[in-house]
Design a protein around this motif. Sequence first.
Motif, mmCIF file in Angstrom:
data_model
loop_
_atom_site.group_PDB
_atom_site.id
_atom_site.type_symbol
_atom_site.label_atom_id
_atom_site.label_comp_id
_atom_site.label_asym_id
_atom_site.label_seq_id
_atom_site.Cartn_x
_atom_site.Cartn_y
_atom_site.Cartn_z
ATOM 1 N N HIS A 181 4.116 15.009 3.423
ATOM 2 C CA HIS A 181 3.003 14.465 2.635
ATOM 3 C C HIS A 181 1.825 14.105 3.545
ATOM 4 O O HIS A 181 2.003 13.832 4.734
ATOM 5 C CB HIS A 181 3.528 13.206 1.941
ATOM 6 N N TYR B 128 -3.359 17.891 -4.969
ATOM 7 C CA TYR B 128 -2.749 16.576 -5.189
ATOM 8 C C TYR B 128 -2.483 16.332 -6.657
ATOM 9 O O TYR B 128 -3.414 16.354 -7.427
ATOM 10 C CB TYR B 128 -3.622 15.445 -4.649
ATOM 11 N N ALA C 37 9.994 8.408 -0.402
ATOM 12 C CA ALA C 37 9.055 8.054 -1.473
ATOM 13 C C ALA C 37 9.676 8.339 -2.841
ATOM 14 O O ALA C 37 9.484 7.575 -3.789
ATOM 15 C CB ALA C 37 7.750 8.828 -1.314
ATOM 16 N N HIS C 38 10.445 9.423 -2.922
ATOM 17 C CA HIS C 38 11.004 9.817 -4.232
ATOM 18 C C HIS C 38 12.486 9.490 -4.362
ATOM 19 O O HIS C 38 13.166 10.041 -5.228
ATOM 20 C CB HIS C 38 10.777 11.317 -4.446
ATOM 21 N N ILE D 181 5.122 5.015 5.924
ATOM 22 C CA ILE D 181 5.181 6.209 6.775
ATOM 23 C C ILE D 181 4.313 5.995 8.014
ATOM 24 O O ILE D 181 4.712 6.296 9.141
ATOM 25 C CB ILE D 181 4.752 7.449 5.963
ATOM 26 N N ASN E 176 0.848 -1.203 0.000
ATOM 27 C CA ASN E 176 0.000 0.000 0.000
ATOM 28 C C ASN E 176 0.879 1.248 0.000
ATOM 29 O O ASN E 176 0.607 2.228 0.673
ATOM 30 C CB ASN E 176 -0.941 0.002 1.212
ATOM 31 N N TYR F 76 9.542 16.188 -3.270
ATOM 32 C CA TYR F 76 9.005 15.975 -4.622
ATOM 33 C C TYR F 76 9.850 16.743 -5.644
ATOM 34 O O TYR F 76 10.094 16.288 -6.764
ATOM 35 C CB TYR F 76 7.565 16.517 -4.665
HETATM 36 C C1 LIG Z 1 6.685 12.996 -0.377
HETATM 37 C C2 LIG Z 1 5.766 11.812 -0.472
HETATM 38 N N1 LIG Z 1 5.693 10.958 0.557
HETATM 39 C C3 LIG Z 1 4.897 9.875 0.534
HETATM 40 C C4 LIG Z 1 4.119 9.595 -0.568
HETATM 41 C C5 LIG Z 1 3.236 8.384 -0.551
HETATM 42 O O1 LIG Z 1 3.769 7.414 -1.395
HETATM 43 P P1 LIG Z 1 2.866 6.259 -2.041
HETATM 44 O O2 LIG Z 1 2.105 6.895 -3.162
HETATM 45 O O3 LIG Z 1 3.882 5.245 -2.493
HETATM 46 O O4 LIG Z 1 1.977 5.738 -0.983
HETATM 47 C C6 LIG Z 1 4.174 10.458 -1.677
HETATM 48 C C7 LIG Z 1 3.356 10.196 -2.867
HETATM 49 O O5 LIG Z 1 3.369 10.880 -3.839
HETATM 50 C C8 LIG Z 1 5.001 11.601 -1.622
HETATM 51 O O6 LIG Z 1 5.050 12.469 -2.638
#
Ligand SMILES: Cc1ncc(COP(=O)(O)O)c(C=O)c1O
Length: 485
Positions: free
Chosen positions: A117, A437, A199-200, A96, A90, A173
């Motif tokens: 996020h 978003y 994530a990135h 996180i 997921n 991001y």
């Molecule tokens: C900075 C950041 N953290 C966490 C996430 C969550 O990641 P996931 O989409 O793999 O659940 C994102 C998703 O875009 C994100 O940009």
Amino acid sequence: MKRLDQTTTPLFSALKNYVDNKVIPFHVPGHKQGKGINEFREYVGNRVLEIDVNSMEDLDNASNPIGVIMESEKLCAHTFGAQNAYFLINGTTAGIQAMIMSTCEPGDEIIIPRNAHKSTIGGIILSGAVPVYIQPEINEDLGFAMGITEEAVKKAIKDHPYAKAVFIINPTYYGIISDLKAIVRIAHRHNMAVLVDEAHGAHMSFHDDFPLTAMEVGADMSALSLHKTGGSMTQSAVLLTRGNIIAPEVIKQVINLTYSTSASYVLMASMDVARKQLATQGGDMLEHTLELVRWARDEINKIEALYAFGKELIGLPGCHDFDETKLGVNVRKLGYTGYQVEKKLRNEYNIQIEMSDLYNILAVITVGDTKEDLQALVNALKDIAGKTTVEEVKNATRVPYKPKLIVSPRDAFYSPKKSILLEDATGEISAEMIMAYPPGIPVICPGEKITKDIIEYVNILKAEHCQLQGTADPYVNHIRVLGTE
Ligand SMILES: Cc1ncc(COP(=O)(O)O)c(C=O)c1O
């Protein structure tokens, strides 16, 4: 240290065996390897449905890995320099939430940048932790938040010496990197865990030109979206851990609170193969990716009125390093918003970028990109710029970060609420988030006081037809609030 054989794919190989052996499947999923859903199978092909199976002895069980999933996770941990790796189905969202819930009990403080996020707020609500927000440095010219400084972390630790953890985004991001190594050192000296949202950043361990990763600088936990930049399928992600601040038993229990008991083998197998690819060919593939993105960045910077920001940001407040694969282009001087350029690219040039904001567009460049595709982006941007009468956008809109937190997000989440018009919400304590978003950074979080600035900013985003989320009202005309202070 024993070297593991990264050319193997224990889980993927076991799945292929299962398919090759033509086992008769009296188990779920009910499509029975595709035979029960013809239209879909004809389009996507047999294989993906044949490996979409369920837990069994030879394929292990993701909730309690003791076989091929455990072997694949070990290989994954090893290649990222972690002690343990947990496959997630997921996304980094689950990682996180697991990081925060493993570290914080209800009432514990966690130091967190305000541009985190939305999944971070989810983790805070689920755990009952209390956020101590740090204001990231804001770059007014580019119109987005950079990283957080060592000084800001030091101050937060001094003011909140009993906080359990420091949470860092690596990279943001937009590709911005805080001084993670220095932050880990300070946090550990104060017995605080360091939890990292990567994530990135799934690609960063595999080429020397990338910034340092959480595991490389000794952070305790990191959640990374292998699906975003590591090559695996959407939703697949990994939680990495090291050190002894957080016990592995606790982490496993926490993950299992929200883990599906039917974890997708398609997603997990894609991680097994993506890990092999990164470990065995990642360096060469990313060398090529870097060549491509460097070329594209240079070409875009030759176009009048466009600015593809890059490593020159290093040294500005809040920018310790930069991930070059985030190809962000500031379009302010073009007289368009980022949202407008995103739409033009899609409608007129058949190009879909990752995200846009008021002043920027962002393309994520990975091992899957080609010179032709990047050439198409460069050509399209040249064309758009050529057809535009260049004019400076009047006033930069200030992003209203760090509203005042009045009650904890969890208390706000569980308190009685009323729905009112957003226009009338000045002074009210929000019970909901509002965010554009992507990037998914909340403009307002549950428990925070809504100000006139915030309402104005949301109205600007609405006027730009940006995709807003977070409120029960899908059009964000109403917001649920707790009342005033
Ligand atoms: C900075 C950041 N953290 C966490 C996430 C969550 O990641 P996931 O989409 O793999 O659940 C994102 C998703 O875009 C994100 O940009």
